[in-house]
Each structure stands twice: as structure tokens, then as C-alpha cells.
Write a protein that holds these residues in place. Structure first.
Motif, mmCIF file in Angstrom:
data_model
loop_
_atom_site.group_PDB
_atom_site.id
_atom_site.type_symbol
_atom_site.label_atom_id
_atom_site.label_comp_id
_atom_site.label_asym_id
_atom_site.label_seq_id
_atom_site.Cartn_x
_atom_site.Cartn_y
_atom_site.Cartn_z
ATOM 1 N N THR A 1 0.847 -1.203 0.000
ATOM 2 C CA THR A 1 0.000 0.000 0.000
ATOM 3 C C THR A 1 0.881 1.251 0.000
ATOM 4 O OG1 THR A 1 -0.045 -0.119 2.400
ATOM 5 C CG2 THR A 1 -1.939 -1.057 1.237
ATOM 6 N N ILE B 1 -2.140 4.250 -2.207
ATOM 7 C CA ILE B 1 -3.406 4.206 -1.443
ATOM 8 C C ILE B 1 -4.592 4.577 -2.353
ATOM 9 C CG2 ILE B 1 -2.391 4.522 0.853
ATOM 10 C CD1 ILE B 1 -3.296 7.474 0.713
ATOM 11 N N TRP C 1 -5.454 1.398 -4.221
ATOM 12 C CA TRP C 1 -6.170 0.422 -3.393
ATOM 13 C C TRP C 1 -7.568 0.909 -3.029
ATOM 14 C CZ3 TRP C 1 -5.273 -4.336 -3.760
ATOM 15 C CH2 TRP C 1 -3.972 -4.788 -4.018
ATOM 16 N N ILE D 1 -10.522 -2.723 7.332
ATOM 17 C CA ILE D 1 -9.117 -2.688 6.902
ATOM 18 C C ILE D 1 -8.324 -3.409 8.001
ATOM 19 C CG2 ILE D 1 -7.142 -1.235 6.268
ATOM 20 C CD1 ILE D 1 -9.534 -0.907 4.350
ATOM 21 N N ASN E 1 -1.085 2.337 5.474
ATOM 22 C CA ASN E 1 -2.329 1.619 5.770
ATOM 23 C C ASN E 1 -3.294 2.548 6.503
ATOM 24 O OD1 ASN E 1 -1.245 -0.661 4.589
ATOM 25 N ND2 ASN E 1 -0.290 -1.301 6.511
ATOM 26 N N SER F 1 -4.189 -5.430 4.621
ATOM 27 C CA SER F 1 -3.242 -4.467 4.051
ATOM 28 C C SER F 1 -1.835 -5.021 3.887
ATOM 29 C CB SER F 1 -3.199 -3.212 4.925
ATOM 30 O OG SER F 1 -2.764 -3.552 6.215
ATOM 31 N N LEU G 1 -2.373 -7.934 1.033
ATOM 32 C CA LEU G 1 -3.034 -7.361 -0.148
ATOM 33 C C LEU G 1 -4.112 -8.286 -0.727
ATOM 34 C CD1 LEU G 1 -0.023 -5.739 -2.070
ATOM 35 C CD2 LEU G 1 -1.517 -4.676 -0.397
#
Ligand SMILES: NC(=O)c1ccc[n+]([C@@H]2O[C@H](COP(=O)([O-])OP(=O)(O)OC[C@H]3O[C@@H](n4cnc5c(N)ncnc54)[C@H](O)[C@@H]3O)[C@@H](O)[C@H]2O)c1
Length: 387
Positions: free
Chosen positions: A251, A292, A295, A317, A334, A379, A382
Motif C-alpha cells: 500500500t 493508497i 487500493w 481494513i 495503511n 493491508s 493485499l
């Protein structure tokens, strides 16, 4: 006798490895409570394997911690390892380092050696550190010795790294180089002398830049492989060999070190108007920081598969620290991802076994058990899952 200035996550393991080699150490830290703990044999960094035993064995004995620099006046070696942060525009803030060096300068004697271990912008040891010491002590380089030795530990592996990993030392002049090598040889097994403090500083910066650029490449190839319908990890396994060392996608890059060190070189080159010299470093920083956004987009797409209105989907998360298993949030991508998704108005929860519900609440976050979520994003691994 050796003084270690700064008993943090880096300085404390180092000072106890020195004490464990049989040398007497004075640890200087402005945090008086921490000094008390150490002198009572209590480890202030319990998450560091192997450190507790050393603190119990040597705290208050071979190693005495103190908030007063004056207590270290009898030492002839001073190792400085205090933090150096960057400000909002990524320029180094030398405040803590200057204060520590000036304090050492006030107790410095003829013949003493000062070693800087904090990772610093190029030439800090031979310019700023030297000037601070000379101004406070009234001595000139040559009357005292000055060197650099980059700290190369990693939280969670500090003791084993100090005992097994190669460490380098380099003096600002030849005599300082020889002196620092002879002293460090007493407590570091795999020690190497390089030609100057400038080289020693650069080694650590090179390493940080390599990691950042490599991760940026992995992140870019990960995004491309996704577009091609290719499993990145399958391809990576066979792509890597003696001359190819692709890191893992992520991330982004967090912590005090890797996302910070490239800026020392980028800023240094930009000050000299050599913009093209650090383009790759700057681009890598951008790629990693922007992961980020990537994601967040993927998570939103996945939410559309859940049979609920988008802002009702409970998203968990999993993992908010910058590195798995380390309870630190500095520049955590994260955590930045969590905040970005919250700003987008999504129904965000977090799960991290290192934090209690109360701690999460204090940070303005809501905890959830992954089992109660509609979508989980892990995180560190992934992966995404609709349970
Ligand atoms: N933590 C790591 O994994 C790591 C790895 C490699 C290198 N480093 C290097 O070590 C440096 C220090 O990092 P850290 O993780 O130990 O930081 P830290 O925040 O854990 O500890 C810093 C310590 O310095 C003390 N301190 C602050 N100002 C002081 C002063 N003027 N005089 C004496 N003590 C003072 C603080 O009280 C604290 O105990 C970093 O800037 C980095 O260059 C750290």
C-alpha cells in the motif's frame, strides 16, 4: 567508557550490546522516566526480542542511564543516535541532533571520539556535527575525533542485526577512521572501515533509496500485471534470480526510514539545481505514496459486489501499522488508506491485533471483528474477501 546518546529503538539495543561485550556504558536520554526504568532493569521496548534479558542483566550495572549529559563527562567515546525528522516540505529538521551535539560538545575533551549513527543528509558529519562540537568545546578537529557509522537495525531484529549484520565505520579524517574502527571492533563482530564519514553516510542512504525504488517498481509492475490478468506473484517467483530482486508490492512505504531517506538526496540535489539527478527517487516516492489511491479504487469496486448500498457496506481494513507486527504508525500508508476511504464517505472499520478498541477510538477509528464485516482488506497480504 562509552556514552550512547539517545536510548530509543535504535540506541537502546546498541548500548546494551556494547554493555554485554563487557564495556562500561553511560546512556544519556532526555527522558528521565525511561532512564529510571532502565536502571531498575526494566525494558522500555518489550517488543524487541532479546533486549529484555540484556536490560535485566546490565541495567543500572554495566549500563547506567541518565538524563544529565554531565554524568557522561568521564567518557571518551560518544555515540549519538537521536532522531532526525523531515518537516512538511521534506526538509530535514536538525533541532534534536544539534541539541545533542552541542550538549556533547560542552563535555568534550582532547582525544575524545564522537560517532554519529543517526541517518543524515550527505556531509552532515563533516560539516554540521563538526561545527557544533568545535563551537561548544573550543577544540578543533584533530584535537578530538569524529566519525559516522550508520545504524542498520530493524525493529524486531535489532540485537541479531547488531551481532550478525555487517556494520561500517568511516572517519572525517584518517585518524578518526582508525580510532572508530579500533573501538567498534570491541563490540561489533562484522565490522568494515570505509574511506570517509561521507561514504559511511551514503551507504545507508543508498540502501534506503534502493528499497524505495524497488518497491515502487514492484508496485508499478503489480498494477500492470493486474491489467494484463496476470498473477504478479507467480511471475515474480520466476523473474527473480541472481540479478533480479523484485521486492513485494504494497500500500506504499511507511516508517521513519525508507520514505524519508530519499528526500535527503532529492533535496540536496534540488538545492544545487541538479533536478534531473534525483528524478527516479522523486518518482518512486510519488508512486509509493499514491498506492493508497489505487487500493481505494480496488476496494470500492469490490464493494459494488456486495448486495448493499455502497455507503452501508462495512469495510474492515486489517492492519493499520506501517509494518506488520510493529506497533508504529509513523507515515503508515495503511492508516492513510483508512483515512482516505473515510474521507470518501465509506463505512470504514479497522482491525489490528496490536491495538485495543480504546486506542482505536482515541485515533477516531472504529474497531470491528473481521467476521462482522461485509468486506475485508488485508493491508499486508493485499487480499480482499467478502466473507
Ligand atoms: N528504529 C529503527 O528501526 C532505526 C533503524 C535504523 C536507523 N535508525 C536511526 O536511529 C535514529 C533514532 O531512531 P529511534 O528509532 O531510536 O528513535 P526513538 O524515537 O525510538 O528514540 C529516540 C530517543 O532519543 C531521545 N532524545 C531525544 N532528544 C534527545 C537529546 N537531545 N539528547 C538525548 N536524548 C534525546 C528520546 O528521548 C528517545 O528516547 C533515527 O533517526 C534513524 O536515523 C533507527
Amino acid at each position: 567508557m562509552i556514552a550512547v546518546v539517545g536510548l530509543g529503538k535504535a540506541g537502546l539495543p546498541l548500548s546494551f550490546v556494547i554493555a554485554d561485550s563487557g564495556l562500561k556504558v553511560i546512556g544519556v536520554d532526555v527522558d528521565a522516566k525511561k532512564c529510571d526504568m532502565i536502571n531498575r532493569g526494566t525494558n522500555p521496548i518489550p517488543e524487541e526480542p532479546g533486549l529484555g534479558e540484556l536490560v535485566e542483566k546490565h541495567g543500572g550495572k554495566n549500563l547506567i542511564a541518565t538524563p544529565e549529559y554531565e554524568d557522561a563527562a568521564g567518557c571518551d567515546v560518544f555515540i549519538v543516535i537521536v532522531p532526525l525528522f523531515v518537516d512538511d516540505t521534506y526538509n530535514p529538521d536538525f533541532g534534536i541532533l544539534e541539541s545533542a551535539f552541542r550538549s556533547v560538545g560542552r563535555i568534550l575533551k582532547r582525544g575524545d571520539l564522537v560517532v554519529l549513527e543517526t541517518t543524515v543528509p550527505p556531509m552532515t558529519t563533516e560539516t554540521l556535527a563538526r561545527r557544533w562540537l568545535e563551537e561548544e568545546s573550543g577544540l578543533e578537529l584533530g584535537e578530538f575525533h569524529l566519525a559516522h557509522s550508520p545504524e542498520r537495525i530493524m525493529t524486531g531484529y535489532s540485537i541479531s542485526r547488531l551481532r550478525e549484520f555487517a556494520k561500517v565505520v568511516g572517519g572525517v579524517d584518517e585518524e578518526s577512521g582508525t580510532k572508530v574502527y579500533d573501538i567498534y571492533k570491541k563490540f561489533i563482530a562484522d565490522l568494515h572501515m570505509v574511506s570517509s564519514a561521507r561514504v559511511a553516510e551514503f551507504i545507508k542512504l543508498m540502501e534506503g533509496c534502493y528499497r524505495d525504488v524497488n518497491i515502487a517498481l514492484a508496485n508499478e509492475l503489480f498494477k500492470i500485471s493486474g491489467e494484463l490478468g496476470i498473477n504478479f506473484y507467480e511471475a515474480r517467483e520466476y523473474a527473480n534470480h541472481e540479478y533480479c530482486h523484485l521486492h513485494m508490492p504494497s500500500t506504499g512505504v511507511g516508517g521513519h526510514c525508507i520514505p524519508v531517506y530519499p528526500w535527503f538526496l532529492i533535496k540536496y540535489m534540488e538545492e544545487r539545481e541538479k533536478f534531473s539527478y534525483s528524478e527516479l527517487l522523486r518518482t518512486s516516492r510519488t508512486i509509493n505514496d499514491e498506492m493508497i489511491e489505487y487500493w481505494a479504487g480496488k476496494i470500492i469496486l469490490e464493494c459494488l459486489k456486495v448486495n448493499k448500498p455502497l455507503d452501508d457496506v462495512k469495510i474492515c481494513i486489517k492492519g493499520i501499522t506501517f509494518r506488520q507486527g510493529v506497533k508504529q504508525l509513523y507515515h503508515s500508508r495503511n492508516l492513510a488508506l483508512v483515512k482516505l476511504l473515510m474521507e470518501k464517505g465509506l463505512n470504514i472499520f479497522v482491525y489490528d491485533e496490536l491495538f485495543s478498541e480504546e486506542e482505536l477510538e482515541k485515533m477516531g477509528l472504529r474497531g470491528i471483528s473481521p467476521d462482522d464485516a461485509d468486506l475485508i482488506f488485508d493491508s499486508s497480504e493485499l487480499w480482499m474477501e467478502i466473507p
